[in-house]
Design a protein around this motif. Structure first.
Motif, PDB file in Angstrom:
ATOM      1  N   GLU A 278       0.830  -1.206   0.000  1.00 27.55           N
ATOM      2  CA  GLU A 278       0.000   0.000   0.000  1.00 27.55           C
ATOM      3  C   GLU A 278       0.865   1.257   0.000  1.00 27.55           C
ATOM      4  O   GLU A 278       0.573   2.238  -0.700  1.00 27.55           O
ATOM      5  CB  GLU A 278      -0.924   0.001   1.221  1.00 27.55           C
ATOM      6  CG  GLU A 278      -1.899   1.161   1.227  1.00 27.55           C
ATOM      7  CD  GLU A 278      -2.848   1.112   2.404  1.00 27.55           C
ATOM      8  OE1 GLU A 278      -3.426   2.159   2.739  1.00 27.55           O
ATOM      9  OE2 GLU A 278      -3.007   0.024   3.003  1.00 27.55           O
TER      10      GLU A 278
ATOM     11  N   TRP B 115       1.021   4.295  -2.811  1.00 26.38           N
ATOM     12  CA  TRP B 115       0.861   5.717  -2.485  1.00 26.38           C
ATOM     13  C   TRP B 115       2.022   6.536  -3.041  1.00 26.38           C
ATOM     14  O   TRP B 115       1.812   7.613  -3.619  1.00 26.38           O
ATOM     15  CB  TRP B 115       0.761   5.910  -0.972  1.00 26.38           C
ATOM     16  CG  TRP B 115      -0.623   5.793  -0.420  1.00 26.38           C
ATOM     17  CD1 TRP B 115      -1.083   4.847   0.453  1.00 26.38           C
ATOM     18  CD2 TRP B 115      -1.741   6.649  -0.692  1.00 26.38           C
ATOM     19  NE1 TRP B 115      -2.411   5.052   0.729  1.00 26.38           N
ATOM     20  CE2 TRP B 115      -2.834   6.160   0.049  1.00 26.38           C
ATOM     21  CE3 TRP B 115      -1.921   7.772  -1.492  1.00 26.38           C
ATOM     22  CZ2 TRP B 115      -4.093   6.764   0.012  1.00 26.38           C
ATOM     23  CZ3 TRP B 115      -3.168   8.375  -1.533  1.00 26.38           C
ATOM     24  CH2 TRP B 115      -4.228   7.877  -0.783  1.00 26.38           C
TER      25      TRP B 115
ATOM     26  N   SER C  65      -1.269   4.346   5.831  1.00 25.47           N
ATOM     27  CA  SER C  65      -0.984   2.915   5.676  1.00 25.47           C
ATOM     28  C   SER C  65      -0.842   2.227   7.026  1.00 25.47           C
ATOM     29  O   SER C  65      -1.259   1.076   7.194  1.00 25.47           O
ATOM     30  CB  SER C  65       0.298   2.727   4.853  1.00 25.47           C
ATOM     31  OG  SER C  65       0.179   3.311   3.577  1.00 25.47           O
TER      32      SER C  65
ATOM     33  N   THR D 260      -4.430   1.728   8.463  1.00 24.44           N
ATOM     34  CA  THR D 260      -5.158   0.665   7.773  1.00 24.44           C
ATOM     35  C   THR D 260      -4.598  -0.719   8.114  1.00 24.44           C
ATOM     36  O   THR D 260      -5.366  -1.668   8.300  1.00 24.44           O
ATOM     37  CB  THR D 260      -5.105   0.863   6.250  1.00 24.44           C
ATOM     38  OG1 THR D 260      -3.742   0.998   5.826  1.00 24.44           O
ATOM     39  CG2 THR D 260      -5.876   2.102   5.842  1.00 24.44           C
TER      40      THR D 260
ATOM     41  N   GLY E  70      -7.709   0.432   0.965  1.00 25.28           N
ATOM     42  CA  GLY E  70      -6.285   0.737   0.956  1.00 25.28           C
ATOM     43  C   GLY E  70      -5.667   0.629  -0.422  1.00 25.28           C
ATOM     44  O   GLY E  70      -4.749   1.388  -0.760  1.00 25.28           O
ATOM     45  N   LEU E  71      -6.164  -0.290  -1.250  1.00 25.50           N
ATOM     46  CA  LEU E  71      -5.642  -0.449  -2.610  1.00 25.50           C
ATOM     47  C   LEU E  71      -6.317   0.491  -3.610  1.00 25.50           C
ATOM     48  O   LEU E  71      -5.670   0.962  -4.556  1.00 25.50           O
ATOM     49  CB  LEU E  71      -5.837  -1.899  -3.070  1.00 25.50           C
ATOM     50  CG  LEU E  71      -5.035  -2.977  -2.338  1.00 25.50           C
ATOM     51  CD1 LEU E  71      -5.481  -4.356  -2.798  1.00 25.50           C
ATOM     52  CD2 LEU E  71      -3.553  -2.803  -2.567  1.00 25.50           C
TER      53      LEU E  71
ATOM     54  N   TYR F 279      -2.302  -3.360  -9.404  1.00 23.63           N
ATOM     55  CA  TYR F 279      -3.462  -3.101  -8.547  1.00 23.63           C
ATOM     56  C   TYR F 279      -4.497  -4.212  -8.667  1.00 23.63           C
ATOM     57  O   TYR F 279      -5.013  -4.714  -7.656  1.00 23.63           O
ATOM     58  CB  TYR F 279      -4.078  -1.753  -8.916  1.00 23.63           C
ATOM     59  CG  TYR F 279      -5.507  -1.589  -8.452  1.00 23.63           C
ATOM     60  CD1 TYR F 279      -5.802  -1.397  -7.098  1.00 23.63           C
ATOM     61  CD2 TYR F 279      -6.569  -1.636  -9.363  1.00 23.63           C
ATOM     62  CE1 TYR F 279      -7.120  -1.257  -6.670  1.00 23.63           C
ATOM     63  CE2 TYR F 279      -7.877  -1.499  -8.944  1.00 23.63           C
ATOM     64  CZ  TYR F 279      -8.149  -1.310  -7.606  1.00 23.63           C
ATOM     65  OH  TYR F 279      -9.439  -1.179  -7.178  1.00 23.63           O
TER      66      TYR F 279
END
Length: 304
Positions: A90, A94, A137, A140, A181-182, A236
């Motif tokens: 993650e 970002w 991150s 999460t 998160g993804l 992803y």
């Protein structure tokens, strides 16, 4: 003795690891050298260093998963650290997203007040965006770890076995955290890269009637960002399918998906070096400097 099929996959894994660690390691070393010599690091250099470092760690995690599936190491090494892998993946997404936003703000020409504000302040925002990504991150992955803390570690380890019959049922909260998160950085990335490609295409189209101008730079930049988009989106999608258990993690399909995921942090870093003139020049200077140092050492050794 490894079978032919396993040996081929093992060689692919090693090529991915070597190229990825080499490319990302060069990015880190070049920016660290720049920091030492100039006593400061540019916002882009800081972002590239963070991205490269996270990709090196991510590739090592992918390596252990692949070697575990090839029965070359214990799969528990990967299975017991799923939360950490989720955190690094993650974080890497970002950093890649903010890199695309940075390029979009610096290159694209969009006459919107918000975009003009971002263009003027993006360099100062980079450290805060990096810090915010780490905090987001961390939160999460803490929620994910709390929701999955009741799942025995032995079940995680056995789930990576090809003959496993158990299925791990994630709580709705843990599943939502993974998807959010993804997806959140991916949505920002898609918007930024599409704006950037459209802006480059429009500028290249306007230059077609100008005599004596070359559109090669714009076309090359568009192809570079398009490859970035394809690799990012494939990473992803595969990460989303794996995280939501779209298929058995110990299956052959999962092994091929890890190979596909491993392409992103290695191949894009190579494209990043080749597509960034300053970074490419610094890498060349680094190799020249290393070659000179080697020649000097060899000369000193021969004199002794």
């Amino acid at each position: 003795m490894l079978e032919g099929y396993t040996l081929f996959l093992f060689l692919v894994v090693m090529v991915q690891l070597f190229s990825g660690v080499l490319a990302n390691g060069l990015i880190v070393v070049v920016n660290a050298t720049d920091l030492i010599t100039r006593r400061k690091m540019s916002p882009l250099g800081l972002l590239l260093s963070c991205l490269a470092a996270s990709r090196i760690i991510l590739q090592l995690c992918i390596l252990f998963a692949q070697l575990g599936l090839l029965c070359l190491v214990k799969s528990s090494i990967f299975a017991y650290n799923v939360a950490f892998v989720f955190f690094i993946n993650e974080l890497s997404l970002w950093f890649a997203t903010w890199l695309c936003v940075f390029y979009c703000a610096k290159i694209a020409t969009i006459s919107l007040p918000l975009f003009l504000w971002l263009k003027m302040r993006i360099s100062r925002l980079i450290p805060w965006l990096i810090l915010g990504s780490v905090l987001y991150s961390t939160v999460t992955v803490m929620i994910y770890g709390r929701e999955t803390s009741t799942i025995p570690k032995q079940m995680y380890a056995s789930f990576f076995s090809e003959n496993a019959t158990q299925v791990i049922k994630l709580h709705n909260m843990a599943l939502s955290v993974i998807i959010l998160g993804l997806t959140l950085p991916s949505l920002i990335f898609i918007v930024a890269v599409l704006l950037l490609i459209f802006s480059l295409w429009y500028h290249s189209w306007k230059m077609r009637t100008v005599v004596g101008t070359s559109r090669y730079t714009h076309i090359s930049a568009m192809l570079s960002f398009l490859s970035f988009f394809i690799l990012y989106f494939c990473h992803y999608m595969v990460a989303l399918v794996v995280s939501t258990q779209g298929f058995h993690l110990g299956s052959t399909d999962f092994l091929y998906c890890t190979l596909l995921v491993g392409m992103y942090p290695s191949l894009h870093s190579v494209i990043l070096i080749l597509g960034n003139p300053k970074l490419r020049q610094n890498v060349k200077m680094f190799f020249v400097h290393c070659k000179r140092c080697h020649c000097v050492r060899a000369e000193i050794t021969s004199r002794k």
